[in-house]
Design a protein around this motif. Structure first.
Motif, PDB file in Angstrom:
ATOM      1  N   VAL A  36      38.845 -11.635 -18.326  1.00 30.77           N
ATOM      2  CA  VAL A  36      38.343 -10.346 -18.817  1.00 30.77           C
ATOM      3  C   VAL A  36      38.582  -9.284 -17.755  1.00 30.77           C
ATOM      4  N   LYS A  37      38.200  -9.574 -16.529  1.00 32.87           N
ATOM      5  CA  LYS A  37      38.392  -8.609 -15.446  1.00 32.87           C
ATOM      6  C   LYS A  37      39.871  -8.288 -15.256  1.00 32.87           C
ATOM      7  N   PHE A  38      40.740  -9.293 -15.332  1.00 31.38           N
ATOM      8  CA  PHE A  38      42.182  -9.083 -15.195  1.00 31.38           C
ATOM      9  C   PHE A  38      42.698  -8.156 -16.293  1.00 31.38           C
TER      10      PHE A  38
ATOM     11  N   LEU B 154      35.125  -0.800 -19.667  1.00 30.05           N
ATOM     12  CA  LEU B 154      35.442  -1.726 -20.737  1.00 30.05           C
ATOM     13  C   LEU B 154      34.702  -3.047 -20.590  1.00 30.05           C
ATOM     14  N   LYS B 155      34.395  -3.629 -21.748  1.00 32.44           N
ATOM     15  CA  LYS B 155      33.736  -4.922 -21.835  1.00 32.44           C
ATOM     16  C   LYS B 155      34.457  -5.724 -22.906  1.00 32.44           C
ATOM     17  N   LEU B 156      34.298  -7.052 -22.885  1.00 34.06           N
ATOM     18  CA  LEU B 156      34.857  -7.878 -23.932  1.00 34.06           C
ATOM     19  C   LEU B 156      33.843  -7.978 -25.063  1.00 34.06           C
TER      20      LEU B 156
ATOM     21  N   GLY C 277      31.006 -10.144 -12.727  1.00 38.03           N
ATOM     22  CA  GLY C 277      31.484  -8.780 -12.881  1.00 38.03           C
ATOM     23  C   GLY C 277      32.117  -8.468 -14.226  1.00 38.03           C
ATOM     24  N   ALA C 278      32.183  -9.437 -15.133  1.00 39.16           N
ATOM     25  CA  ALA C 278      32.712  -9.214 -16.479  1.00 39.16           C
ATOM     26  C   ALA C 278      31.533  -9.167 -17.452  1.00 39.16           C
ATOM     27  N   THR C 279      31.642  -8.289 -18.446  1.00 38.86           N
ATOM     28  CA  THR C 279      30.570  -8.127 -19.424  1.00 38.86           C
ATOM     29  C   THR C 279      31.056  -8.536 -20.803  1.00 38.86           C
ATOM     30  N   LEU C 280      30.244  -9.354 -21.464  1.00 42.56           N
ATOM     31  CA  LEU C 280      30.482  -9.802 -22.830  1.00 42.56           C
ATOM     32  C   LEU C 280      29.466  -9.102 -23.718  1.00 42.56           C
ATOM     33  N   VAL C 281      29.920  -8.526 -24.839  1.00 42.21           N
ATOM     34  CA  VAL C 281      29.056  -7.788 -25.758  1.00 42.21           C
ATOM     35  C   VAL C 281      29.162  -8.429 -27.136  1.00 42.21           C
TER      36      VAL C 281
END
Length: 117
Positions: free
Chosen positions: A19-21, A34-36, A69-73
């Motif tokens: 996700v971060k990439f 941005l978030k996934l 550091g990655a966000t899932l929504v």
């Protein structure tokens, strides 16, 4: 917004790195955060289909989870189908994609992109 540390869906470390990439390679405007977003829609050969999109918006009733550091929504309607699941990332000979390990799915199609409950 529910930011509960005991969120009922997990984002694996490998998926979080991906996700971060993708976000780092997607951002043109530095004001975007941005978030996934993972969502469920009707369709596919199993009845329901998983969807993934990089999104910069969060609704007040969305549930969020963070990992490295990655966000899932996830919206509330989709959450009911994903409860207890794991979001991972797969890389193999067939290609690369986010995958859902979903304990609620009674049946899945062979590619894993659709399911039934």
């Amino acid at each position: 917004m529910n930011n509960n540390a005991k969120f009922p869906v997990q984002l694996t470390d490998f998926a979080a790195r991906k996700v971060k990439f993708f976000i780092e390679n997607e951002i043109i405007n530095s004001d975007l955060h941005l978030k996934l977003r993972v969502y469920i829609i009707g369709g596919g050969c199993g009845g329901f289909q998983y969807g993934f999109v990089l999104d910069d918006k969060i609704s007040s009733d969305d549930c969020i989870i963070e990992n490295n550091g990655a966000t899932l929504v996830i919206d509330p309607m989709s959450l009911q189908y994903l409860f207890g699941g794991i979001i991972d990332y797969y890389e193999g000979l067939e290609g690369a994609r986010f995958v859902v390990i979903n304990p609620n799915a009674k049946n899945t199609c062979s590619c894993g992109s659709s399911f039934s409950v």
